[in-house]
Design an enzyme around this catalytic site. Structure first.
Site, PDB file in Angstrom:
ATOM      1  N   LYS B  81      -1.342  -8.074  -1.241  1.00 23.75           N
ATOM      2  CA  LYS B  81      -1.186  -6.860  -2.049  1.00 23.75           C
ATOM      3  C   LYS B  81      -2.482  -6.600  -2.817  1.00 23.75           C
ATOM      4  O   LYS B  81      -3.123  -7.542  -3.298  1.00 23.75           O
ATOM      5  CB  LYS B  81      -0.008  -7.048  -3.017  1.00 23.75           C
ATOM      6  CG  LYS B  81       0.365  -5.801  -3.808  1.00 23.75           C
ATOM      7  CD  LYS B  81       1.596  -6.063  -4.681  1.00 23.75           C
ATOM      8  CE  LYS B  81       2.002  -4.843  -5.482  1.00 23.75           C
ATOM      9  NZ  LYS B  81       3.191  -5.073  -6.322  1.00 23.75           N
ATOM     10  N   SER B 156       6.889  -1.654  -5.906  1.00 27.09           N
ATOM     11  CA  SER B 156       5.517  -1.283  -5.664  1.00 27.09           C
ATOM     12  C   SER B 156       4.845  -2.027  -4.513  1.00 27.09           C
ATOM     13  O   SER B 156       3.824  -1.578  -4.016  1.00 27.09           O
ATOM     14  CB  SER B 156       4.705  -1.509  -6.941  1.00 27.09           C
ATOM     15  OG  SER B 156       4.604  -2.883  -7.239  1.00 27.09           O
ATOM     16  N   SER B 180       9.542  -5.256  -7.728  1.00 24.74           N
ATOM     17  CA  SER B 180       8.500  -4.764  -6.812  1.00 24.74           C
ATOM     18  C   SER B 180       8.310  -5.588  -5.550  1.00 24.74           C
ATOM     19  O   SER B 180       7.640  -5.135  -4.626  1.00 24.74           O
ATOM     20  CB  SER B 180       7.157  -4.661  -7.543  1.00 24.74           C
ATOM     21  OG  SER B 180       7.112  -3.483  -8.302  1.00 24.74           O
TER      22      SER B 180
END
Lengths: 96, 485
Positions: B81, B156, B180
């Site tokens: 990420k 996210s 997330s």
């Protein structure tokens, strides 16, 4: 719970410059969110907050100097630098 | 199709690498072909250096040839990420603010993966600064759900979940502040774990809300999730919340017929989609049939979780994001002539709408005259939520709910309504507020869209959660279903 807020004051505190459209939009959206937060005002809550950490331990490490990023690595990612230092707009006026 | 390399689990890849029937280079080349063909459709990766990952794969193959393989992760790609620092690679947090930043150092988890021989494989799209539940807040690009390209992947960590579902990579790192990791895992039909607060060092994770943020593993199977967790969880003095060696002994797993599973009273009655409720009931019935004891539990403050979270998280974000002032790194406005202008204009130009909204909200709840009414009350509510969860987890091994009330929605559907989006995280938020481990496990479909159930356990009960879900996985081989790309 008070829910009035001054968007200009908040923007100043947050160091944000907002357009008129942004001010209207965020004021409206934040009002809705704050209305939703009113469940918190009505709730029966314990008198004081414990720190909400599951396992509480003092985890401060010893203050021993170690390796850190060198000047070159730091200035390389800075928006502006000169002679191994980060440069910024003038902070103190000539007169003062 | 069962032999297609992009569908293999990390565990299967490790077996083939060990047996000498596959090389890391061959694996990476197959994955790169898939990336070239399909990433433009899915939008999971924002950056990938093909020469770098091939070089890492060759180095792994060379180690193996010399009998110097580092771990069972050696030669296996892990995608990252874009809020976790990898030296020499972009660290954008999908924000214009950090669009040009190249990280000068590795995060603790990256050091750990390199030490295990894993291939650090590309940067994954996310909501800007991890603020969002659809990845639509990325300033870089859109990411779409591989199960239905008209829909969002969740967020996210939407790039992480989409990359796994698309078969781009067997393993990925996400971060989870309010759901997330788990919400996008549920929406994309993959496994996502938010560990106990303190189990994995956040050194090198860009801070959003520090009392809530955790890095966690994401994968297409429970075994893979555990394999990655084991590589990430180690002590690190650079994160003061990270457990020392003596504090991190995980609780042992419990046999399924000894398990006590708590179901919050009335959890499926309000706001949960019919098919999500049906899939959750089927999972509960499965555990009951396996001999587990199903118990109703009371979590009376659950309704306070979302408002509490949005007060605490935005307060901390407004403080953490004060560092983006245009001085040391990140965007600096070219219009600024004074230091105050430099800060104000750089921030106004660099941050997107959701980040500005949350900074303003956080600034408000901390401001003079309002901090007691909002922030301090939220801390008190947080204490209550924590003690209710710990009390429930005295009686049961874990609490089972849906991960998300409804399946992935259409792109653009909720972007203008922040409050609706905040409610996506209603089941995942309490675990962050209470610092508890939580896992999303794929458990069925709502029409063509994946649905997950959510397990929350006591601190350090990761192995219990993984073992319980492994029993479910063995009878529900969802992993062999492929997103229709």
């Amino acid at each position: 719970m008070a829910k009035g807020f001054d968007i200009d004051h908040l923007a100043k505190l947050a160091r944000l410059q907002l357009s008129a459209e942004e001010k209207a939009l965020y004021s409206n959206q934040l009002s809705q969110v704050l209305t939703y937060f009113e469940t918190l005002a009505r709730a029966d809550l314990p008198p004081a907050a414990n720190v909400a950490q599951v396992i509480e331990e003092s985890a401060l490490r010893a203050d021993i100097p170690g390796q850190s990023l060198g000047v070159e690595a730091v200035t390389k990612i800075a928006p502006a630098s000169r002679d191994g230092q980060i440069s910024v707009p003038r902070v103190v006026d000539d007169e003062s | 199709m069962s032999d297609a390399l992009h569908l293999l689990s990390a565990t299967e890849i490790a077996q083939r690498l060990h047996a000498g029937t596959l090389t890391s280079r061959a694996l990476v080349e197959a994955l790169l072909i898939r990336y070239r063909n399909l990433n433009s459709k899915v939008g999971a990766f924002t950056y990938l250096s093909e020469s770098d990952v091939i070089a890492q794969a060759e180095a792994s193959d060379e180690r193996r040839k010399q009998g110097k393989t580092l771990s069972s992760l050696d030669g296996i790609p892990v995608a990252i990420k874009d809020n976790i620092a990898v030296k020499g690679q972009p660290l954008t947090c999908s924000s214009k603010m950090l669009a040009k930043l190249i990280s000068p150092y590795d995060a603790h988890v990256i050091e750990a993966l390199r030490a295990a021989g894993a291939i650090i494989y590309g940067r994954l799209n996310m909501d800007e600064f991890a603020m969002g539940s659809s990845t639509e807040n990325s300033a870089l690009q859109k990411t779409y759900n591989p199960w239905d390209l008209a829909r969002i992947p969740g967020g996210s960590s939407g790039g992480s979940a989409a990359a796994l579902a698309a078969g781009f990579v067997p393993l990925a790192l996400g971060s989870d502040t309010g759901g997330s990791i788990r919400q996008p895992a549920s929406h994309c039909g993959v496994v996502g774990l938010k560990p106990t607060y303190g189990l994995i060092s956040r050194y090198g994770l860009v801070a959003f809300a520090s009392s809530l943020d955790q890095i966690g593993p994401m994968a297409r199977s429970i075994d893979d999730c555990e394999l990655l967790l084991n590589a990430l969880a180690s002590p690190d003095a650079r994160d003061m919340t990270c457990f020392d060696q003596g504090q991190r002994t995980l609780l042992p797993p419990v046999a399924v017929n000894q398990l006590r599973i708590g179901i919050p009273r009335g959890i499926l009655d309000k706001g949960v989609g019919q098919e999500v409720a049906a899939a959750t009931r089927a999972a509960i019935d499965f555990y009951r049939a396996q001999g587990a004891t199903i118990v109703e539990v009371d979590l009376p403050s659950s309704d306070l979780a979302v408002p509490t979270y949005y007060v605490v998280a935005t307060a901390e974000a407004s403080s953490n994001l004060a560092r983006y002032d245009g001085v040391r790194y990140g965007h600096r406005s070219s219009q600024a002539t004074t230091p105050v202008e430099m800060m104000t204009l750089s921030r106004s130009e660099g941050f997107g709408p959701e980040v500005k909204r949350r900074i303003l909200l956080g600034t408000f709840v901390l401001s003079a005259g309002y901090a007691d009414a909002y922030y301090v009350r939220a801390l008190r509510a947080r204490s209550k939520i924590l003690s209710e969860h710990l009390a429930a987890l005295e009686k049961v091994d874990m609490i089972l709910t849906p991960t998300v009330p409804t399946p992935a929605f259409k792109a653009g559907e909720k972007i203008s309504d922040p409050l609706q989006l905040y409610l996506e995280d209603i089941f995942t938020i309490p675990a962050n507020l209470a610092g508890l481990p939580a896992l999303s496990v794929p458990c069925g479909k709502s029409q063509h869209l994946p649905v997950g159930f959510h397990l929350v356990g006591a601190p350090l009960s990761e192995k219990k959660l993984l073992a319980a879900s492994r029993v479910f996985e063995a009878s529900h081989p969802y992993r062999h279903q492929q997103a229709p790309l």
